[in-house]
Write an enzyme that holds these catalytic residues in place. Sequence first.
Site, short mmCIF file in Angstrom:
data_model
loop_
_atom_site.label_atom_id
_atom_site.label_comp_id
_atom_site.label_asym_id
_atom_site.label_seq_id
_atom_site.Cartn_x
_atom_site.Cartn_y
_atom_site.Cartn_z
N ARG A 100 48.07 114.90 74.87
CA ARG A 100 48.62 115.36 76.15
C ARG A 100 47.42 115.59 77.07
O ARG A 100 46.61 116.49 76.82
CB ARG A 100 49.41 116.66 75.96
CG ARG A 100 49.79 117.32 77.27
CD ARG A 100 50.78 118.44 77.12
NE ARG A 100 52.11 117.93 76.86
CZ ARG A 100 53.24 118.64 76.98
NH1 ARG A 100 53.19 119.91 77.36
NH2 ARG A 100 54.40 118.09 76.73
N HIS A 127 56.08 110.43 80.29
CA HIS A 127 56.42 111.32 79.16
C HIS A 127 57.37 110.53 78.24
O HIS A 127 58.56 110.84 78.13
CB HIS A 127 57.07 112.60 79.69
CG HIS A 127 57.04 113.74 78.73
ND1 HIS A 127 56.50 113.66 77.46
CD2 HIS A 127 57.51 115.03 78.83
CE1 HIS A 127 56.61 114.82 76.86
NE2 HIS A 127 57.23 115.67 77.66
N GLN A 130 59.58 112.24 75.51
CA GLN A 130 60.71 112.95 76.09
C GLN A 130 61.87 111.99 76.35
O GLN A 130 63.02 112.27 76.00
CB GLN A 130 60.25 113.62 77.41
CG GLN A 130 61.34 114.43 78.08
CD GLN A 130 61.70 115.67 77.28
OE1 GLN A 130 60.82 116.44 76.90
NE2 GLN A 130 62.97 115.88 77.01
N ASP A 221 64.09 118.37 86.54
CA ASP A 221 62.84 118.86 85.95
C ASP A 221 62.23 119.83 86.97
O ASP A 221 62.71 119.94 88.11
CB ASP A 221 61.90 117.67 85.65
CG ASP A 221 60.62 118.07 84.93
OD1 ASP A 221 60.55 119.21 84.41
OD2 ASP A 221 59.68 117.24 84.88
N CYS A 260 64.12 118.51 80.63
CA CYS A 260 63.14 118.39 79.55
C CYS A 260 62.61 119.75 79.10
O CYS A 260 62.13 119.89 77.99
CB CYS A 260 61.98 117.50 80.00
SG CYS A 260 61.17 118.09 81.49
N ARG A 288 63.62 115.88 70.18
CA ARG A 288 62.20 115.52 70.31
C ARG A 288 61.64 115.21 68.93
O ARG A 288 60.95 114.21 68.73
CB ARG A 288 61.40 116.68 70.95
CG ARG A 288 61.68 116.92 72.43
CD ARG A 288 61.24 115.76 73.29
NE ARG A 288 59.83 115.45 73.09
CZ ARG A 288 58.82 116.04 73.72
NH1 ARG A 288 59.07 116.95 74.63
NH2 ARG A 288 57.57 115.70 73.48
N1 CP Z 1 59.49 119.06 77.34
C1 CP Z 1 58.24 119.29 76.96
O1 CP Z 1 57.41 118.39 76.84
O2 CP Z 1 57.98 120.61 76.71
P1 CP Z 1 56.54 121.23 76.42
O3 CP Z 1 55.74 121.12 77.68
O4 CP Z 1 56.81 122.67 76.03
O5 CP Z 1 55.90 120.47 75.30
N1 NVA Z 2 57.01 117.28 84.75
C1 NVA Z 2 56.64 118.36 83.87
C2 NVA Z 2 57.12 118.10 82.49
C3 NVA Z 2 56.79 119.17 81.48
C4 NVA Z 2 57.28 118.87 80.11
C5 NVA Z 2 55.14 118.54 83.92
O1 NVA Z 2 54.41 117.53 83.89
O2 NVA Z 2 54.69 119.67 83.97
#
Ligand code: CP
Ligand code: NVA
Length: 302
Positions: A100, A127, A130, A221, A260, A288
């Site tokens: 990430r 993502h 997701q 989101d 998400c 997930r």
């Molecule tokens: N939806 C998701 O990726 O959650 P986190 O940021 O908690 O991993």
């Molecule tokens: N769009 C959000 C998703 C988090 C899982 C972000 O990037 O923060």
Amino acid sequence: MQDLLTLKELTQEQFKSLLALAKQIKASPQDYAQALAGKSVVMLFEKPSLRTRVSFDIGINKLGGHSLYLDQQNGALGKRESVADFASNISCWADAIVARTFSHKTIEELAQHATVPVINALSDLYHPCQALADYLSLAEQMDDLSQLRLAYVGDGNNVTHSLMFGAALLGAKMTVICPEGHFPDGLMVAQAQELAAQYGGEIVLSSEIDKIEGHDAIYTDTWISMGDTTKLDDIKNKFAPYQVNAALMAKAGASFFMHCLPAHRGVEVTDEVMDGAGSLILTQAENRMHAQNALLVTLLAK
Ligand code: CP
Ligand code: NVA
């Protein structure tokens, strides 16, 4: 399939196979309890996470594998040593890298220099894990996802991008409704529209909230993603008409609500919708793990 960085790199067949395998693993986890025996996965996170970190860690354990979490204890990625050296060293020991990162370029660099599969656990642009879990959640509700009419409402972001490519691969209809200036990336929209056309689907963009009518599910989101320094006070009036509330769900005729997570209750979505009968949020969270396990089994079963 070597890596999973975006979702658009998958063929329709690969995407559907992953969803089918995820269903199988979810139904019969005991059959996969040793699928990753002797394998180790490095999980590298530049940003916070609950769902992704925990679902990968516990999911890998359920497959009989071992995971190692790396945060920024060695300083920012690319500072102590190059991302390329980092990737090639990790490849000496690990069987896969889950990452990430703030910038999608970092994930691409990891994939370029690693000799093991790299999985994008969220970047500024995509993502994919997701989206895999989200379409698995919808597949549990509808037999034929080519009939799906999905509306995404709010900020056009990383989650939107991967969802668009998923909808395109399934030949589904997706309407993306965002305030002016907050649409998903134009190039990705064009790519997703082209892919959708190949499979009989459709990706439509609009800033008119009235376009919400006639959808099976509404997805939203956060209005401000991680790494974005925009202040909520500066955008909340502009985004207010795009809040998912009971009236919007009724107007859409939508049976399902999706997010998400993490969510900002009372901002992009009301408590009533989050906790309502059609909310799939916890199914998405659970899925997930099953979706990622299908991905790990597919990538590492070589
Ligand atoms: N939806 C998701 O990726 O959650 P986190 O940021 O908690 O991993
Ligand atoms: N769009 C959000 C998703 C988090 C899982 C972000 O990037 O923060």
